[in-house]
Write a protein that holds these residues in place. Structure first.
Motif, PDB file in Angstrom:
ATOM      1  N   MET A 128       0.931  -1.298  -0.059  1.00 12.04           N
ATOM      2  CA  MET A 128       0.035   0.082   0.060  1.00 12.04           C
ATOM      3  C   MET A 128       0.989   1.167  -0.036  1.00 12.04           C
ATOM      4  O   MET A 128       2.023   1.361   0.799  1.00 12.04           O
ATOM      5  N   GLU A 129       0.562   2.280  -0.948  1.00 13.02           N
ATOM      6  CA  GLU A 129       1.170   3.422  -1.142  1.00 13.02           C
ATOM      7  C   GLU A 129       1.021   4.422   0.324  1.00 13.02           C
ATOM      8  O   GLU A 129      -0.027   4.304   0.694  1.00 13.02           O
ATOM      9  N   TRP A 130       1.941   5.347   0.480  1.00 14.77           N
ATOM     10  CA  TRP A 130       1.556   6.361   1.443  1.00 14.77           C
ATOM     11  C   TRP A 130       0.551   7.241   0.920  1.00 14.77           C
ATOM     12  O   TRP A 130      -0.350   7.713   2.081  1.00 14.77           O
ATOM     13  N   ASN A 131       0.284   7.630  -0.028  1.00 10.30           N
ATOM     14  CA  ASN A 131      -1.081   8.340  -0.557  1.00 10.30           C
ATOM     15  C   ASN A 131      -2.028   7.586  -0.419  1.00 10.30           C
ATOM     16  O   ASN A 131      -3.332   8.204   0.154  1.00 10.30           O
ATOM     17  N   ALA A 132      -2.237   6.338  -0.429  1.00  5.46           N
ATOM     18  CA  ALA A 132      -3.407   5.799  -0.240  1.00  5.46           C
ATOM     19  C   ALA A 132      -3.826   5.670   1.441  1.00  5.46           C
ATOM     20  O   ALA A 132      -4.915   5.819   1.521  1.00  5.46           O
ATOM     21  N   VAL A 133      -2.691   5.484   2.053  1.00  4.75           N
ATOM     22  CA  VAL A 133      -3.301   5.748   3.644  1.00  4.75           C
ATOM     23  C   VAL A 133      -3.678   7.185   3.888  1.00  4.75           C
ATOM     24  O   VAL A 133      -4.573   7.088   4.895  1.00  4.75           O
ATOM     25  N   ALA A 134      -3.050   8.027   3.528  1.00  9.41           N
ATOM     26  CA  ALA A 134      -3.234   9.339   3.456  1.00  9.41           C
ATOM     27  C   ALA A 134      -4.717   9.784   3.087  1.00  9.41           C
ATOM     28  O   ALA A 134      -5.338  10.706   3.822  1.00  9.41           O
ATOM     29  N   ASN A 135      -5.145   9.167   2.189  1.00 10.97           N
ATOM     30  CA  ASN A 135      -6.449   9.357   1.620  1.00 10.97           C
ATOM     31  C   ASN A 135      -7.533   8.948   2.529  1.00 10.97           C
ATOM     32  O   ASN A 135      -8.634   9.327   2.612  1.00 10.97           O
ATOM     33  N   PHE A 136      -7.048   7.931   3.673  1.00 13.52           N
ATOM     34  CA  PHE A 136      -8.152   7.487   4.535  1.00 13.52           C
ATOM     35  C   PHE A 136      -8.532   8.787   5.682  1.00 13.52           C
ATOM     36  O   PHE A 136      -9.345   8.455   6.287  1.00 13.52           O
ATOM     37  N   ILE A 137      -7.634   9.496   5.730  1.00 12.36           N
ATOM     38  CA  ILE A 137      -7.734  10.384   6.712  1.00 12.36           C
ATOM     39  C   ILE A 137      -8.258  11.816   6.032  1.00 12.36           C
ATOM     40  O   ILE A 137      -8.028  12.171   5.048  1.00 12.36           O
ATOM     41  N   LYS A 138      -9.447  12.266   6.759  1.00 16.27           N
ATOM     42  CA  LYS A 138     -10.180  13.516   6.270  1.00 16.27           C
ATOM     43  C   LYS A 138      -9.052  14.724   6.068  1.00 16.27           C
ATOM     44  O   LYS A 138      -8.367  14.867   7.112  1.00 16.27           O
ATOM     45  N   PRO A 139      -9.181  15.382   5.154  1.00 16.95           N
ATOM     46  CA  PRO A 139      -8.375  16.773   4.741  1.00 16.95           C
ATOM     47  C   PRO A 139      -8.284  17.598   6.095  1.00 16.95           C
ATOM     48  O   PRO A 139      -7.320  18.148   6.396  1.00 16.95           O
ATOM     49  N   GLU A 140      -9.452  17.678   6.594  1.00 12.75           N
ATOM     50  CA  GLU A 140      -9.521  18.756   7.959  1.00 12.75           C
ATOM     51  C   GLU A 140      -8.749  18.295   8.906  1.00 12.75           C
ATOM     52  O   GLU A 140      -8.382  18.905   9.809  1.00 12.75           O
ATOM     53  N   LEU A 141      -8.449  17.185   9.168  1.00 12.07           N
ATOM     54  CA  LEU A 141      -7.713  16.601  10.076  1.00 12.07           C
ATOM     55  C   LEU A 141      -6.141  16.584   9.874  1.00 12.07           C
ATOM     56  O   LEU A 141      -5.365  15.924  10.890  1.00 12.07           O
ATOM     57  N   LEU A 142      -5.740  16.974   9.009  1.00 17.50           N
ATOM     58  CA  LEU A 142      -4.010  16.834   8.619  1.00 17.50           C
ATOM     59  C   LEU A 142      -3.500  17.815   9.643  1.00 17.50           C
ATOM     60  O   LEU A 142      -2.404  17.433  10.004  1.00 17.50           O
ATOM     61  N   ALA A 143      -4.271  18.828  10.064  1.00 16.05           N
ATOM     62  CA  ALA A 143      -3.424  19.436  11.033  1.00 16.05           C
ATOM     63  C   ALA A 143      -3.059  18.822  12.480  1.00 16.05           C
ATOM     64  O   ALA A 143      -2.252  18.981  13.118  1.00 16.05           O
ATOM     65  N   ILE A 144      -4.241  17.943  12.727  1.00 16.22           N
ATOM     66  CA  ILE A 144      -4.019  17.144  13.917  1.00 16.22           C
ATOM     67  C   ILE A 144      -2.846  16.063  13.711  1.00 16.22           C
ATOM     68  O   ILE A 144      -1.919  15.622  14.645  1.00 16.22           O
ATOM     69  N   VAL A 145      -2.746  15.852  12.569  1.00 12.22           N
ATOM     70  CA  VAL A 145      -1.499  14.795  12.213  1.00 12.22           C
ATOM     71  C   VAL A 145      -0.242  15.458  12.920  1.00 12.22           C
ATOM     72  O   VAL A 145       0.799  15.043  13.624  1.00 12.22           O
ATOM     73  N   ALA A 146      -0.197  16.895  12.488  1.00 11.66           N
ATOM     74  CA  ALA A 146       1.071  17.657  12.762  1.00 11.66           C
ATOM     75  C   ALA A 146       1.242  17.833  13.993  1.00 11.66           C
ATOM     76  O   ALA A 146       2.267  17.803  14.787  1.00 11.66           O
ATOM     77  N   VAL A 147      -0.042  18.122  14.758  1.00 10.25           N
ATOM     78  CA  VAL A 147      -0.079  18.391  16.201  1.00 10.25           C
ATOM     79  C   VAL A 147       0.287  16.996  16.968  1.00 10.25           C
ATOM     80  O   VAL A 147       1.205  17.265  18.038  1.00 10.25           O
ATOM     81  N   CYS A 148      -0.121  15.958  16.364  1.00 12.33           N
ATOM     82  CA  CYS A 148       0.602  14.609  16.982  1.00 12.33           C
ATOM     83  C   CYS A 148       1.800  14.394  16.946  1.00 12.33           C
ATOM     84  O   CYS A 148       2.580  13.945  17.729  1.00 12.33           O
TER      85      CYS A 148
END
Length: 88
Positions: free
Chosen positions: A1-21
């Protein structure tokens, strides 16, 4: 599975939470009394709480929180391993 495929599972509005984590993980890593093996649990718990506060307390929020925490830890490890391979 590619990185982009995994990233697509996360809602775009939550990407800031990934950075906070990622920042939460960094802070926990710098804290002397926090064992390394507990960092992933702290990051995941922080992600679940932040996502639940953002989207509401639902099963989807719980799963999105786990994904955000996992992607943050995975991203951190990916950067570390690339840097480590460059040192050899």
């Amino acid at each position: 599975m590619e990185w982009n495929a995994v990233a697509n599972f996360i809602k775009p509005e939550l990407l800031a939470i990934v950075a906070v984590c990622w920042v939460v993980g960094y802070i926990l890593k710098q804290t002397p009394r926090v064992p390394d093996w507990t960092i992933i649990y702290g990051v995941t718990l922080a992600a679940i709480i932040l996502v639940s506060l953002t989207l509401g307390f639902t099963a989807e929020s719980f799963l999105q929180g786990i994904l955000c925490g996992a992607v943050a830890v995975y991203g951190n490890q990916l950067v570390k391993q690339v840097q480590k391979s460059g040192d050899e």
